[in-house]
Design an enzyme around this catalytic site. Structure first.
Site, PDB file in Angstrom:
ATOM      1  CB  SER A  37      92.419   5.459  60.568  1.00 50.66           C
ATOM      2  OG  SER A  37      91.212   5.496  59.854  1.00 50.66           O
TER       3      SER A  37
ATOM      4  CG  ASP B  22      92.669  12.107  53.636  1.00 55.13           C
ATOM      5  OD1 ASP B  22      93.791  12.636  53.547  1.00 55.13           O
ATOM      6  OD2 ASP B  22      92.492  10.910  53.954  1.00 55.13           O
TER       7      ASP B  22
ATOM      8  NE  ARG C  17      82.139   4.763  55.272  1.00 56.64           N
ATOM      9  CZ  ARG C  17      82.513   5.415  56.363  1.00 56.64           C
ATOM     10  NH1 ARG C  17      81.639   6.163  57.013  1.00 56.64           N
ATOM     11  NH2 ARG C  17      83.741   5.339  56.808  1.00 56.64           N
TER      12      ARG C  17
ATOM     13  CG  ASP D 248      84.422   2.858  54.324  1.00 56.49           C
ATOM     14  OD1 ASP D 248      83.500   2.046  54.580  1.00 56.49           O
ATOM     15  OD2 ASP D 248      85.130   3.372  55.206  1.00 56.49           O
TER      16      ASP D 248
HETATM   17  N1  ARG Z   1      86.975  -2.259  58.620  1.00 60.45           N
HETATM   18  C1  ARG Z   1      85.747  -1.622  58.869  1.00 60.45           C
HETATM   19  C2  ARG Z   1      84.805  -1.739  57.711  1.00 60.45           C
HETATM   20  O1  ARG Z   1      85.250  -1.981  56.634  1.00 60.45           O
HETATM   21  C3  ARG Z   1      85.895  -0.213  59.364  1.00 60.45           C
HETATM   22  C4  ARG Z   1      86.449   0.806  58.411  1.00 60.45           C
HETATM   23  C5  ARG Z   1      86.220   2.181  58.955  1.00 60.45           C
HETATM   24  N2  ARG Z   1      87.264   3.108  58.722  1.00 60.45           N
HETATM   25  C6  ARG Z   1      88.169   3.545  59.658  1.00 60.45           C
HETATM   26  N3  ARG Z   1      88.901   4.551  59.312  1.00 60.45           N
HETATM   27  N4  ARG Z   1      88.322   3.042  60.824  1.00 60.45           N
HETATM   28  O2  ARG Z   1      83.618  -1.616  57.848  1.00 60.45           O
END
Ligand code: ARG
Length: 401
Positions: A174, A14, A93, A122
């Site tokens: 992921s 990506d 983040r 995110d």
């Molecule tokens: N659901 C979690 C959060 O919002 C993890 C998201 C992280 N992304 C991933 N591709 N696993 O903090």
């Protein structure tokens, strides 16, 4: 003059495609990659970024900053989203955003970009963090608006532009990893009834395959920071956390499987591995209960923890309330000094001992032996006054109405 943008870059498909996509739209792209403890080799990142069309690539080691300024305040608040998730991805983040804003200013870029989708948390964390630090910076999120409908289409585009992408057999998951833990989504995990297959887990051993003997470890805290494991001091906090990840991983601890409420309203099935973080949560909570008075302890574990987790999860790291809650927990830090003995065994983390120079535990009050100093006669008057509301209620209930 070309518009300049700082792109949060992982080197995956990506973000590699985003480099070219933005370049095509007249942007000069500088990529930004943070080392927050993901177990990935970042040495080829600049080369990859430039081969995708970036004019420059920044790679920065933020492991210690991440550990001290992001993981520790969250630990002090004992924040767990929905009582389970130690906020691993949520924490990186705001730090990445902070650094991108720094570089945007330094390198005269007026935009930053990220590769998050339109249905996740995110995007919110990146955008709110950037705006809280500089509301004039534009945030671009190509994935939310570009033309590609599938991974295949992105791969085709990458081929057309000679963007280096590893065409290995795609893992169905992921994965987002940092020092504080791993988040795993997608593939077979999308069915909340299906037990996570073993290959979903990245850093922990299956509890049933972990050693037959328990493992004891002592964590030493000073000023609310873990400084030693089994007496061995760590100069670098991130190294101590990494060591706990390795130890905990070996004993199968720190796995979390949950259906979680995303900010955008979706429920998603998430699997996490955070052995180091969850060992520290258990140890910290226990030490805190030893050194803080009842009202403060109750307030922290119910109100502060809950609110802090919600704020961090929802992208409000730089909000006034989150910063004020940091002051609350910081105020207690000097007392959070001592040792906690933890037992790891087949996926479980149990605190089995604790000691502190600031301990409020007084054996003379607690004991049932002849050493007892507690004035038992006081108990009679205590229950008389404390129990008065129950007497009043009991009187009415006893009446035949
Ligand atoms: N659901 C979690 C959060 O919002 C993890 C998201 C992280 N992304 C991933 N591709 N696993 O903090």
């Amino acid at each position: 003059m070309a518009k300049r943008v700082i792109l949060a870059y992982s080197g995956g498909l990506d973000t590699s495609v985003i480099v070219r996509w933005l370049t095509e739209r007249g942007y000069e792209v500088i990529t930004y990659t943070a080392d927050v403890g993901q177990s990935e080799d970042l040495s080829d990142i600049p080369e990859k970024a430039k081969a995708s069309g970036a004019v420059d690539a920044i790679v920065e080691d933020l492991k210690e900053t991440f550990a001290r300024e992001y993981c520790m305040p969250t630990l002090r608040a004992l924040a767990l989203y929905e009582g389970k998730y130690p906020l691993t991805a949520s924490l990186s983040r705001p730090l990445i955003s902070e650094r991108m804003v720094y570089y945007a200013k330094k390198l005269s870029a007026n935009a930053v970009a990220h590769g998050s989708t339109g249905k996740g948390n995110d995007q919110v964390r990146f955008e709110l963090s950037v705006w809280a630090l500089d509301p004039d910076i534009e945030v671009l999120a190509p994935v939310r608006e570009w033309e590609f409908k599938s991974r295949e289409e992105e791969i085709e585009y990458a081929k057309k532009w000679n963007i280096p992408v590893k065409v290995t057999k795609e893992k169905p998951y992921s994965i987002d990893e940092n020092l504080w833990g791993v988040s795993i989504e997608c593939g077979p995990l999308e069915d909340p009834w299906t037990e996570p297959p073993e290959d979903a887990y990245q850093i922990t051993c299956a509890p049933e395959k972990s050693p037959e003997e328990p493992f004891y470890l002592t964590v030493t805290f000073e000023n609310a920071i873990p400084v030693a494991i089994n007496g061995k001091r760590y100069e670098k906090l991130w190294e101590l956390i990494r060591e706990l990840n390795t130890l905990g991983g070996k004993y199968g601890v720190g796995r979390v499987d949950m259906v979680e409420n995303r900010l955008v309203g979706i429920k998603s099935r998430e699997v996490y591995e955070a052995p180091g973080a969850l060992i520290l949560y258990e140890a910290y909570r226990d030490l805190l209960s030893l050194v803080t008075d009842r009202e403060t302890f109750h307030y922290l574990i119910s109100h502060v923890s809950h609110k802090y987790a919600e704020l961090v999860y929802n992208g409000l790291w730089f909000s006034q309330l989150k910063e004020a809650l940091d002051k609350f927990t910081e105020h207690l830090s000097p007392h959070v000094k001592g040792e906690v003995k933890v037992k790891l065994y087949k996926g479980s983390i149990k605190v089995v001992g604790r000691t502190s120079p600031y301990s409020l535990y007084d054996e003379h009050f607690a004991t049932y032996t002849t050493q007892d100093k507690f004035d038992h006669t006081a108990g009679k008057y205590f229950t008389k006054v404390y129990g008065l509301p129950m007497k009043l209620l009991g009187r009415v209930r006893g009446k035949k109405l």
